[in-house]
Design a protein around this motif. Structure first.
Motif, short mmCIF file in Angstrom:
data_model
loop_
_atom_site.label_atom_id
_atom_site.label_comp_id
_atom_site.label_asym_id
_atom_site.label_seq_id
_atom_site.Cartn_x
_atom_site.Cartn_y
_atom_site.Cartn_z
N ASP A 208 0.81 -1.22 0.00
CA ASP A 208 0.00 0.00 0.00
C ASP A 208 0.85 1.27 0.00
O ASP A 208 0.41 2.32 0.50
N ASP A 239 -5.26 -2.56 1.03
CA ASP A 239 -6.20 -1.90 1.93
C ASP A 239 -7.29 -1.20 1.12
O ASP A 239 -7.03 -0.21 0.44
N ASN A 241 -9.73 0.58 2.15
CA ASN A 241 -10.14 1.86 2.71
C ASN A 241 -9.03 2.91 2.75
O ASN A 241 -9.20 3.98 3.34
N ALA A 242 -7.89 2.61 2.11
CA ALA A 242 -6.82 3.60 2.02
C ALA A 242 -7.30 4.79 1.21
O ALA A 242 -8.07 4.64 0.26
N THR A 249 -11.34 7.34 -1.07
CA THR A 249 -11.08 5.91 -1.02
C THR A 249 -11.35 5.30 -2.40
O THR A 249 -11.79 5.99 -3.32
N SER A 271 -15.18 -5.51 4.12
CA SER A 271 -14.60 -4.44 4.94
C SER A 271 -14.67 -3.08 4.28
O SER A 271 -14.19 -2.09 4.84
#
Length: 452
Positions: A208, A239, A241-242, A249, A271
Motif C-alpha cells: 500500500d 487496503d 479503505n486507504a 477511497t 470491509s
C-alpha cells in the motif's frame, strides 16, 4: 532516489507516470472539447508519446512490456509497446479537460463511449443482469467474481522471473514521484506484471505504498478502470479503505468516475466502508450521484457526453443495494443525494430515488422522513420550487408530493415552497398544486384526530 548507470547501460525511453501526464495535458490544449461546468468529472487517458519504439530488440515480449524507466531503476534497453497504452490517473477533484476514455478491449463495457443522440432512459432501463454479476457485501474476498478471468500463467511466470532477476532495491523502492513499479504497471494495465510486482512489495510490507498524491496501487487501478487488477490487489491484501491526499477511497473514485464494474469488485469485500467521507465531506453515494448529475446536465445542455449515464446510475444502485444510506448528508451543505438530484434538475435520478417501492434497499428508510429532510433549512420541495424554467420542475414536485413531501414546512427564512415559485401562469399552476396537497394533508390529520 537516483541510481548510477554504467557506461554500457543506456536509459530507457519510457517516461514516468508524471511525464506521461504532462504529455497528455499538452495534447489536450490542442484539442479541447466543448466546456461544461462539470468537465472535471471526465476520466483521464494516458498514452505513450509518439515515436516510442514498439518493440524491444533482443528481448522477450514480457520484458518489453515490463520495461520501466525512472531515476530509480533501469532494467534493460527496452520500451513499453506503443500499441498497448493504458489510462493514467489524477485525483478526482482536479482533473482537467475531457480526454477520450478507452477501456480494456477484452472486457465488456456499459454503453457506447462515443457521443450519441440522447434518449431519456426509463426506470426499466437499469439492467444489472449482465455477465458482470453483482456480488453482495460480505462475500468472501477469495471468491472469484464471474467476470474476472484467470491470470495467464505463462505471462505471470515470466513476469515473476523478470522481477526476480532485477536488483531487489529497484523493485521495492519509490522514485522521486513516489511511484513504485507496481504503480506504473497498474496504470498501464499490465495485469501479470502488476501481480508479480505486488507479490514482491507485499513480501516487504509495502503493498500500500503511496505516490506523491497519496494513491496506493489499488487507487491507481480503480482510477484507471482496471477491474481485474483491482480484484488481484484485493486478493493479495491491499487496503480497500486507504485514501489519497483528498480523502478519496477506492469506493469514492469508482463512484466518481462511474466505473460500475470496478465498483462491483470493491463491494465484494466486506470491509469496504460505505459511509467513508472524503475531505469534501461526501460519501461514495454522494460522488456517484454528482457524477450522474454532471452527465445528465451535459446531455440536457447539448454538450458532449461520454454516453455512460446508465452505467453511472448503476453505480448509485450498486451502492444502495450494498447498504449505503440514503439519509447520509454532506458535511458542508447537509444535502442528501435527493437534494443533489433535485438541485441539479436531474429528473432521471429523482425518479430512481423515489421509485415505488424503494427496491433493493438493505437499510430500511422511512420515505416520508427521507423526502422531508432539510439541508440548511431547505427541503427537496423548496429546491424544486426554485427550479424556475426547468422543464422537469412540475414532474419533480409531483413526485415529491406523491411520496409525502410536506408543503407547509418552512425554511430558515420562514418561507414555504409556494413562496419560492416563479411568477406568471406556470407558477400559479404549481401554487395551486401545493395548496391542494396542503389542504388534503390537513383533512387527513383532522380525520385521524376525530375518528367519529
Amino acid at each position: 532516489m537516483h541510481f548510477e548507470k554504467t557506461s554500457k547501460e543506456k536509459p530507457c525511453t519510457q517516461p514516468t507516470v508524471k511525464k506521461l501526464l504532462e504529455q497528455k495535458r499538452k495534447r489536450e490544449t490542442s484539442s479541447v472539447l466543448p466546456s461544461c461546468s462539470h468537465s472535471s468529472l471526465a476520466p483521464p487517458t494516458y498514452t505513450l508519446s509518439e515515436g516510442e519504439p514498439s518493440d524491444c530488440p533482443g528481448g522477450s515480449n514480457i520484458q518489453s512490456e515490463m520495461a520501466v524507466s525512472s531515476q530509480m531503476w533501469t532494467p534493460a534497453q527496452c520500451s513499453y509497446p506503443s500499441s498497448q497504452p493504458g489510462p493514467s490517473y489524477t485525483h478526482s477533484y482536479s482533473l482537467s479537460g475531457t480526454p477520450e476514455y478507452e477501456p480494456l478491449s477484452h472486457l465488456p463495457t456499459f454503453g457506447n463511449t462515443q457521443p450519441q443522440p440522447y434518449q431519456e432512459p426509463l426506470m426499466t432501463d437499469l439492467n444489472l443482469s449482465s455477465p458482470w454479476s453483482v456480488v453482495g457485501v460480505g462475500s468472501s474476498q477469495n471468491s472469484v467474481l464471474n467476470f474476472v478471468t484467470p491470470l495467464d500463467e505463462n505471462k505471470l511466470q515470466e513476469a515473476t522471473m523478470f522481477i526476480s532477476g532485477m536488483d531487489y532495491s529497484r523493485t521495492t523502492e519509490q522514485d522521486e514521484d513516489g511511484d513504485t513499479m507496481l504503480h506504473i504497471y497498474t496504470a498501464k494495465g499490465l495485469r501479470e506484471c502488476a501481480y508479480a510486482a505486488a507479490e514482491r512489495l507485499r513480501s516487504v510490507g509495502r503493498l500500500d505504498a503511496k505516490e506523491h498524491k497519496g494513491k496506493t496501487a489499488l487507487l491507481v487501478a480503480v482510477a484507471a478502470n482496471h477491474p481485474e487488477i483491482v480484484h488481484d490487489l484485493l486478493l493479495l491484501g491491499a487496503d480497500i479503505n486507504a485514501c489519497d491526499i483528498n480523502g478519496q477511497t477506492a469506493l469514492h473514485l469508482a463512484a466518481h468516475y462511474g466505473y460500475s464494474m470496478v465498483l462491483q469488485v470493491l463491494l465484494s469485500v466486506h470491509s469496504a466502508n460505505l459511509e467513508a467521507r472524503n475531505f469534501e465531506g461526501m460519501t461514495p453515494l454522494h460522488c456517484a450521484a454528482l457524477s450522474h448529475c454532471a452527465e445528465m446536465k451535459t446531455i440536457y445542455t447539448g454538450g458532449l457526453s461520454d454516453g455512460r449515464a446508465t452505467e453511472k446510475l448503476t453505480c448509485v444502485d450498486l451502492l444502495l443495494t450494498a447498504g449505503a444510506s440514503l439519509l447520509s448528508q454532506e458535511i458542508k451543505s447537509n444535502k442528501t443525494v435527493l437534494h443533489l438530484a433535485v438541485k441539479e434538475g436531474n429528473i432521471v435520478l429523482v425518479r430512481f430515488l423515489l421509485r415505488n417501492p424503494l427496491a433493493n434497499m438493505k437499510v430500511f428508510v422511512d420515505v416520508k422522513e427521507f423526502v422531508n429532510m432539510k439541508a440548511h433549512g431547505h427541503t427537496a420541495l423548496h429546491m424544486a420550487a426554485g427550479l424556475h424554467g426547468n422543464p422537469h420542475q412540475k414532474e419533480m414536485m409531483q413526485l415529491l408530493l406523491s411520496r409525502g413531501a410536506d408543503p407547509s414546512i418552512r425554511n430558515l427564512e420562514n418561507v414555504q415552497a409556494a413562496h419560492l415559485l416563479q411568477r406568471g401562469p406556470e407558477g400559479e399552476q404549481l401554487k395551486v398544486l401545493l395548496k391542494r396537497r396542503n389542504t388534503s394533508s390537513r383533512r387527513r390529520v383532522l380525520s385521524l384526530q376525530d375518528p367519529e
